[in-house]
Design a protein around this motif. Structure first.
Motif, short mmCIF file in Angstrom:
data_model
loop_
_atom_site.label_atom_id
_atom_site.label_comp_id
_atom_site.label_asym_id
_atom_site.label_seq_id
_atom_site.Cartn_x
_atom_site.Cartn_y
_atom_site.Cartn_z
N TYR A 12 0.87 -1.16 0.00
CA TYR A 12 0.00 0.00 0.00
C TYR A 12 0.91 1.21 0.00
N LEU B 92 -6.37 -5.33 2.42
CA LEU B 92 -7.30 -4.38 3.02
C LEU B 92 -8.29 -3.92 1.97
N ASP C 187 -11.25 -0.07 4.65
CA ASP C 187 -10.39 -0.33 5.81
C ASP C 187 -9.05 0.37 5.74
N LEU C 188 -8.74 1.01 4.61
CA LEU C 188 -7.43 1.66 4.49
C LEU C 188 -7.32 2.82 5.48
#
Length: 166
Positions: A22, A45, A49-50
C-alpha cells in the motif's frame, strides 16, 4: 481482540507468504519520501479499511514527486516548487543551454573560417591592385614620352607645312 486478529492475520500471511503493498502519501510533509512511501502489509485491506492517507494504487513511474490528490483520487506530480521538480527543470534548462552553446561554438568556428576566406580574398585583391599600380607607374612615363614625341612631331609637321605653303 485486535491483538488476536493481528496475530491471526500475521500467521495467515506467514503461512501463505502473501504480502501486499500500500502507498502512503502526505503531500504536506517536508520529507519527500513521505509524499509516496511504499508500505508492505501482510494481508489485504478493502478500500474502506485503508488508514488515512493509505492508497492501494501504485504511483506512476513517470512522476518525479508523486502525491495523492483527494479531488481526483489519483497520483499527481507535486507542485513545480518541489525540489525534485526544480532539479528536473534546471537539468532540462541546462541541457538546452548546453545545446545552444554547442551551436554557438559551431557557428563561431564557421564564421571564423568564412572570415579567413574573406581575408585571403581581400589580400589577393590588394596584391592585384598593387601590381596594377606598379605597372601603371611604369607605363605613365612611357605614355608621357610618347605624348611628347607625338606633340613634337605634330609641331614639326605644322611648321613644315607652314614653311612649304609660303
Amino acid at each position: 481482540m485486535e491483538t488476536e486478529n493481528f496475530s491471526k492475520l500475521l500467521n495467515e500471511v506467514v503461512s501463505n507468504g502473501k504480502i501486499n503493498f500500500y502507498y502512503y502519501s502526505d503531500p504536506t510533509s517536508s520529507n519527500i519520501e513521505l509524499h509516496h512511501l511504499a508500505i508492505p502489509f501482510p494481508g489485504e485491506l478493502s478500500p474502506v479499511d485503508l488508514p488515512f492517507r493509505w492508497h492501494a494504487e501504485k504511483p506512476s513511474e513517470d512522476l518525479v514527486d508523486a502525491v495523492w490528490n483527494d479531488e481526483t483520487h489519483s497520483w499527481v506530480e507535486n507542485s513545480d516548487k518541489s525540489h525534485p521538480a526544480l532539479i528536473a527543470k534546471l537539468q532540462a534548462n541546462n541541457e538546452a543551454i548546453q545545446k545552444k552553446m554547442e551551436i554557438y561554438e559551431q557557428d563561431k568556428i564557421a564564421d571564423a573560417e568564412k572570415n579567413d576566406k574573406l581575408v585571403q580574398a581581400l589580400t589577393g585583391v590588394q596584391k592585384g591592385q598593387a601590381q596594377t599600380t606598379a605597372v601603371l607607374a611604369q607605363l605613365v612615363p612611357m605614355v608621357q614620352q610618347l605624348s611628347k614625341s607625338v606633340n613634337t612631331s605634330d609641331e614639326t609637321d605644322k611648321t613644315n607645312k607652314e614653311e612649304g605653303a609660303e
